[in-house]
Design a protein around this motif. Structure first.
Motif, PDB file in Angstrom:
ATOM      1  N   MET A 189       0.831  -1.198   0.000  1.00  0.00           N
ATOM      2  CA  MET A 189       0.000   0.000   0.000  1.00  0.00           C
ATOM      3  C   MET A 189       0.869   1.253   0.000  1.00  0.00           C
ATOM      4  SD  MET A 189      -2.883   1.424   2.669  1.00  0.00           S
ATOM      5  CE  MET A 189      -1.653   2.148   3.766  1.00  0.00           C
ATOM      6  N   SER A 190       0.446   2.244  -0.791  1.00  0.00           N
ATOM      7  CA  SER A 190       1.085   3.560  -0.802  1.00  0.00           C
ATOM      8  C   SER A 190       0.065   4.603  -0.394  1.00  0.00           C
ATOM      9  CB  SER A 190       1.625   3.888  -2.203  1.00  0.00           C
ATOM     10  OG  SER A 190       2.583   2.939  -2.619  1.00  0.00           O
ATOM     11  N   ILE A 191       0.540   5.654   0.270  1.00  0.00           N
ATOM     12  CA  ILE A 191      -0.311   6.770   0.675  1.00  0.00           C
ATOM     13  C   ILE A 191       0.232   8.037   0.038  1.00  0.00           C
ATOM     14  CG2 ILE A 191      -1.313   8.041   2.603  1.00  0.00           C
ATOM     15  CD1 ILE A 191      -0.508   5.677   4.401  1.00  0.00           C
ATOM     16  N   PHE A 192      -0.640   8.790  -0.621  1.00  0.00           N
ATOM     17  CA  PHE A 192      -0.262  10.065  -1.220  1.00  0.00           C
ATOM     18  C   PHE A 192      -0.978  11.166  -0.429  1.00  0.00           C
ATOM     19  CE2 PHE A 192       0.146   6.805  -4.407  1.00  0.00           C
ATOM     20  CZ  PHE A 192       1.351   7.094  -5.025  1.00  0.00           C
ATOM     21  N   ALA A 193      -0.197  11.910   0.339  1.00  0.00           N
ATOM     22  CA  ALA A 193      -0.761  12.958   1.186  1.00  0.00           C
ATOM     23  C   ALA A 193      -0.043  14.289   0.998  1.00  0.00           C
ATOM     24  CB  ALA A 193      -0.690  12.540   2.658  1.00  0.00           C
ATOM     25  N   THR A 194       0.942  14.326   0.096  1.00  0.00           N
ATOM     26  CA  THR A 194       1.662  15.564  -0.222  1.00  0.00           C
ATOM     27  C   THR A 194       1.761  15.672  -1.738  1.00  0.00           C
ATOM     28  OG1 THR A 194       3.873  14.571  -0.262  1.00  0.00           O
ATOM     29  CG2 THR A 194       3.021  15.296   1.883  1.00  0.00           C
ATOM     30  N   GLU A 195       2.234  16.812  -2.199  1.00  0.00           N
ATOM     31  CA  GLU A 195       2.352  17.011  -3.641  1.00  0.00           C
ATOM     32  C   GLU A 195       3.428  16.131  -4.252  1.00  0.00           C
ATOM     33  OE1 GLU A 195       2.888  21.168  -4.237  1.00  0.00           O
ATOM     34  OE2 GLU A 195       0.830  21.673  -3.647  1.00  0.00           O
ATOM     35  N   ASP A 196       4.356  15.671  -3.428  1.00  0.00           N
ATOM     36  CA  ASP A 196       5.435  14.815  -3.920  1.00  0.00           C
ATOM     37  C   ASP A 196       4.855  13.480  -4.386  1.00  0.00           C
ATOM     38  OD1 ASP A 196       7.970  13.867  -4.493  1.00  0.00           O
ATOM     39  OD2 ASP A 196       8.257  13.058  -2.478  1.00  0.00           O
ATOM     40  N   GLY A 197       4.938  13.213  -5.668  1.00  0.00           N
ATOM     41  CA  GLY A 197       4.450  11.955  -6.226  1.00  0.00           C
ATOM     42  C   GLY A 197       2.948  11.900  -6.453  1.00  0.00           C
ATOM     43  N   LEU A 198       2.249  13.004  -6.211  1.00  0.00           N
ATOM     44  CA  LEU A 198       0.787  12.963  -6.327  1.00  0.00           C
ATOM     45  C   LEU A 198       0.332  12.598  -7.735  1.00  0.00           C
ATOM     46  CD1 LEU A 198      -2.046  13.381  -5.187  1.00  0.00           C
ATOM     47  CD2 LEU A 198      -1.836  15.815  -5.777  1.00  0.00           C
ATOM     48  N   GLU A 199       1.014  13.113  -8.745  1.00  0.00           N
ATOM     49  CA  GLU A 199       0.559  12.830 -10.110  1.00  0.00           C
ATOM     50  C   GLU A 199       0.614  11.336 -10.417  1.00  0.00           C
ATOM     51  OE1 GLU A 199      -0.991  15.039 -11.990  1.00  0.00           O
ATOM     52  OE2 GLU A 199      -0.714  16.361 -10.256  1.00  0.00           O
ATOM     53  N   ALA A 200       1.601  10.632  -9.850  1.00  0.00           N
ATOM     54  CA  ALA A 200       1.651   9.180 -10.019  1.00  0.00           C
ATOM     55  C   ALA A 200       0.467   8.529  -9.308  1.00  0.00           C
ATOM     56  CB  ALA A 200       2.960   8.623  -9.480  1.00  0.00           C
ATOM     57  N   GLY A 201       0.103   9.066  -8.143  1.00  0.00           N
ATOM     58  CA  GLY A 201      -1.053   8.548  -7.424  1.00  0.00           C
ATOM     59  C   GLY A 201      -2.342   8.780  -8.194  1.00  0.00           C
ATOM     60  N   ILE A 202      -2.487   9.957  -8.788  1.00  0.00           N
ATOM     61  CA  ILE A 202      -3.676  10.247  -9.586  1.00  0.00           C
ATOM     62  C   ILE A 202      -3.743   9.326 -10.802  1.00  0.00           C
ATOM     63  CG2 ILE A 202      -4.745  11.988 -11.079  1.00  0.00           C
ATOM     64  CD1 ILE A 202      -3.824  14.113  -9.074  1.00  0.00           C
ATOM     65  N   ALA A 203      -2.608   9.079 -11.431  1.00  0.00           N
ATOM     66  CA  ALA A 203      -2.580   8.169 -12.578  1.00  0.00           C
ATOM     67  C   ALA A 203      -3.019   6.769 -12.164  1.00  0.00           C
ATOM     68  CB  ALA A 203      -1.177   8.141 -13.189  1.00  0.00           C
ATOM     69  N   ALA A 204      -2.565   6.306 -10.986  1.00  0.00           N
ATOM     70  CA  ALA A 204      -2.986   4.995 -10.490  1.00  0.00           C
ATOM     71  C   ALA A 204      -4.485   4.980 -10.212  1.00  0.00           C
ATOM     72  CB  ALA A 204      -2.196   4.650  -9.230  1.00  0.00           C
ATOM     73  N   PHE A 205      -4.985   6.050  -9.632  1.00  0.00           N
ATOM     74  CA  PHE A 205      -6.418   6.159  -9.354  1.00  0.00           C
ATOM     75  C   PHE A 205      -7.224   6.033 -10.645  1.00  0.00           C
ATOM     76  CE2 PHE A 205     -10.302   8.643  -9.097  1.00  0.00           C
ATOM     77  CZ  PHE A 205     -10.868   8.227  -7.907  1.00  0.00           C
ATOM     78  N   GLU A 206      -6.844   6.800 -11.656  1.00  0.00           N
ATOM     79  CA  GLU A 206      -7.580   6.771 -12.914  1.00  0.00           C
ATOM     80  C   GLU A 206      -7.481   5.399 -13.583  1.00  0.00           C
ATOM     81  OE1 GLU A 206      -9.475   9.111 -13.560  1.00  0.00           O
ATOM     82  OE2 GLU A 206      -8.669  11.011 -12.846  1.00  0.00           O
ATOM     83  N   GLN A 207      -6.322   4.767 -13.477  1.00  0.00           N
ATOM     84  CA  GLN A 207      -6.132   3.451 -14.084  1.00  0.00           C
ATOM     85  C   GLN A 207      -7.053   2.413 -13.456  1.00  0.00           C
ATOM     86  OE1 GLN A 207      -2.034   2.094 -14.134  1.00  0.00           O
ATOM     87  NE2 GLN A 207      -2.654  -0.049 -14.100  1.00  0.00           N
ATOM     88  N   VAL A 208      -7.079   2.383 -12.122  1.00  0.00           N
ATOM     89  CA  VAL A 208      -7.933   1.408 -11.435  1.00  0.00           C
ATOM     90  C   VAL A 208      -9.411   1.720 -11.680  1.00  0.00           C
ATOM     91  CG1 VAL A 208      -8.633   0.531  -9.176  1.00  0.00           C
ATOM     92  CG2 VAL A 208      -6.209   0.891  -9.678  1.00  0.00           C
ATOM     93  N   TYR A 209      -9.762   2.994 -11.621  1.00  0.00           N
ATOM     94  CA  TYR A 209     -11.164   3.371 -11.815  1.00  0.00           C
ATOM     95  C   TYR A 209     -11.666   2.918 -13.182  1.00  0.00           C
ATOM     96  CZ  TYR A 209     -15.163   6.052 -10.186  1.00  0.00           C
ATOM     97  OH  TYR A 209     -16.399   6.412  -9.716  1.00  0.00           O
ATOM     98  N   ALA A 210     -10.816   3.034 -14.204  1.00  0.00           N
ATOM     99  CA  ALA A 210     -11.198   2.637 -15.555  1.00  0.00           C
ATOM    100  C   ALA A 210     -11.393   1.132 -15.669  1.00  0.00           C
ATOM    101  CB  ALA A 210     -10.146   3.106 -16.555  1.00  0.00           C
ATOM    102  N   ARG A 211     -10.728   0.346 -14.792  1.00  0.00           N
ATOM    103  CA  ARG A 211     -10.836  -1.113 -14.860  1.00  0.00           C
ATOM    104  C   ARG A 211     -11.822  -1.674 -13.839  1.00  0.00           C
ATOM    105  NH1 ARG A 211      -4.558  -1.991 -15.462  1.00  0.00           N
ATOM    106  NH2 ARG A 211      -4.685  -2.560 -13.274  1.00  0.00           N
ATOM    107  N   SER A 212     -12.508  -0.804 -13.140  1.00  0.00           N
ATOM    108  CA  SER A 212     -13.414  -1.239 -12.080  1.00  0.00           C
ATOM    109  C   SER A 212     -14.825  -1.418 -12.637  1.00  0.00           C
ATOM    110  CB  SER A 212     -13.423  -0.220 -10.946  1.00  0.00           C
ATOM    111  OG  SER A 212     -14.159   0.937 -11.331  1.00  0.00           O
ATOM    112  N   TRP A 213     -15.743  -1.753 -11.709  1.00  0.00           N
ATOM    113  CA  TRP A 213     -17.150  -1.887 -12.064  1.00  0.00           C
ATOM    114  C   TRP A 213     -17.855  -0.538 -12.155  1.00  0.00           C
ATOM    115  CZ3 TRP A 213     -15.173  -1.796  -7.265  1.00  0.00           C
ATOM    116  CH2 TRP A 213     -15.833  -1.042  -6.303  1.00  0.00           C
ATOM    117  N   LYS A 214     -17.171   0.536 -11.817  1.00  0.00           N
ATOM    118  CA  LYS A 214     -17.798   1.847 -11.706  1.00  0.00           C
ATOM    119  C   LYS A 214     -18.240   2.384 -13.076  1.00  0.00           C
ATOM    120  CE  LYS A 214     -16.844   2.798  -7.239  1.00  0.00           C
ATOM    121  NZ  LYS A 214     -17.765   3.315  -6.231  1.00  0.00           N
TER     122      LYS A 214
END
Length: 365
Positions: A189-214
């Motif tokens: 598990m990774s936690i993104f709580a600062t601007e450092d690395g946030l864009e990678a976290g957002i990319a992961a979020f969008e990737q998973v969301y696109a492959r989910s049931w949502k």
């Protein structure tokens, strides 16, 4: 309270810059009423052809209340979105209940130019809700309340992680125990709580969301825009669970006012055998309680079945229809609302005692 509304003068603006900063609570205290929230909604969550409208009530030349609206072809409504967890009028910090009702009556006078104004995502049973309804009635409007969505939450009352988990159903505790043990060597598990690395976290979020049931997001830019805005204030907690294939589950939380609110979560259907949703929820809640010291957990909008496993209390968010009976379209809306109430009442009267209720579908893990 005759004449109280006369204390107020009203004006409307589409610009946040026309309003004093002090009318908005700090985002760290009341996230869904903050200027940051409304800036992001205006930027990334309004349909084409819809404009914001902030109706402000002034007393002695000073703004004492603001009622955020949206103007669209269907008619005025609260400036809410599919992401809003709670909506409330904004009042000066020192405004008492009499002044709040007076401001609501002034707002009601503004609303009389329309057949109907719809407000939703309101907390039920609060002084603000009752004052809003009282002020609208004082302005000659008919007020009808409706149920909007359920909100599951859990007050921690000083409990640590172990005590919180002890209060969960035994089946969930056993699932957590088995799944965590199985996933321990296979996930991270990774936690993104600062601007450092946030864009990678957002990319992961969008990737998973696109492959989910949502279902696809109605406003695709909003989640990332809100994450970027929240992280600058230290309010974002973006959790990402990965296995050897990459990110498989994500959760987007906001920590404000001591409350951790989950806005979005999703997992990759291909990894469902790992129960990534359960694993990540357990990790996230452990971090939020032990690391952030939150005093409550809030599971956002809706009655998804899984929420009652993680939270024991439910409250109702409601809406108000502010109806002008002097306009034909207002009378039509009132008649429809009354007919709907009658149908629901008849269904309740005619339902047979002991008849089994249709069970809610199982949630996706």
């Amino acid at each position: 309270m005759p004449g109280a509304a006369d204390w107020m003068e009203i004006f409307a603006t589409s610009r946040l810059d026309d309003l004093p900063e002090t009318i908005f609570p700090p985002a760290a205290a009341d996230f869904f009423s903050s200027r940051l929230w409304y800036e992001t909604v205006i930027d990334a969550a309004l349909p084409d052809g819809v404009a914001p409208c902030f109706v402000a009530a002034k007393r002695h030349g000073v703004v004492r209340a603001v009622f955020p609206l949206r103007l669209d072809p269907a008619g005025p409504a609260s400036l809410t979105t599919p992401y809003t967890c709670r909506y409330a009028p904004l009042f000066a910090a020192d405004a008492d209940q009499e002044e709040r009702v007076a401001a609501a009556a002034s707002f009601g006078r503004f609303c009389r130019r329309y057949p109907v104004v719809r407000l939703d995502a309101l907390a039920s049973g609060t002084p603000d809700l009752m004052g809003l309804a009282a002020g609208a009635r004082a302005a000659g409007l008919i007020v009808r309340q409706f149920r909007h969505f359920g909100n599951w939450h859990e007050a921690l009352a000083g409990r640590d992680v172990a005590a919180y988990l002890a209060g969960r159903p035994g089946s969930l505790r056993e699932t957590i125990r088995r799944k965590l043990r199985r996933a321990e060597a296979r996930t991270e598990m990774s936690i993104f709580a600062t601007e450092d690395g946030l864009e990678a976290g957002i990319a992961a979020f969008e990737q998973v969301y696109a492959r989910s049931w949502k279902e696809p997001e109605p406003f695709p830019r909003f989640n990332a825009a809100l994450m970027r805005a929240a992280v600058a204030r230290g309010l974002l907690r973006l959790f990402v669970l990965k296995d050897a294939s990459g990110p498989i589950a994500v959760q987007f939380w906001i920590v404000a006012g001591g409350i951790a609110t989950v806005l979005k979560l999703a997992h990759d259907e291909a990894a469902r055998d790992l129960s990534p949703g359960t694993i990540l929820t357990a990790h996230a809640i452990r971090t939020l309680i032990a690391g952030d010291g939150v005093t409550a957990l809030d599971f956002g909008r809706g009655d998804d079945p899984y929420k009652s496993l993680w939270a024991s209390a439910r409250r109702q968010r409601v809406g108000l229809l502010l109806i002008n009976p002097r306009r034909p379209a207002g009378l039509v809306t009132l008649a429809r609302h009354m007919a709907g109430e009658m149908r629901r009442s008849l269904r309740g009267t005619l339902s047979l005692p002991g008849r089994p209720r249709r069970r809610a579908p199982h949630s996706r893990d």
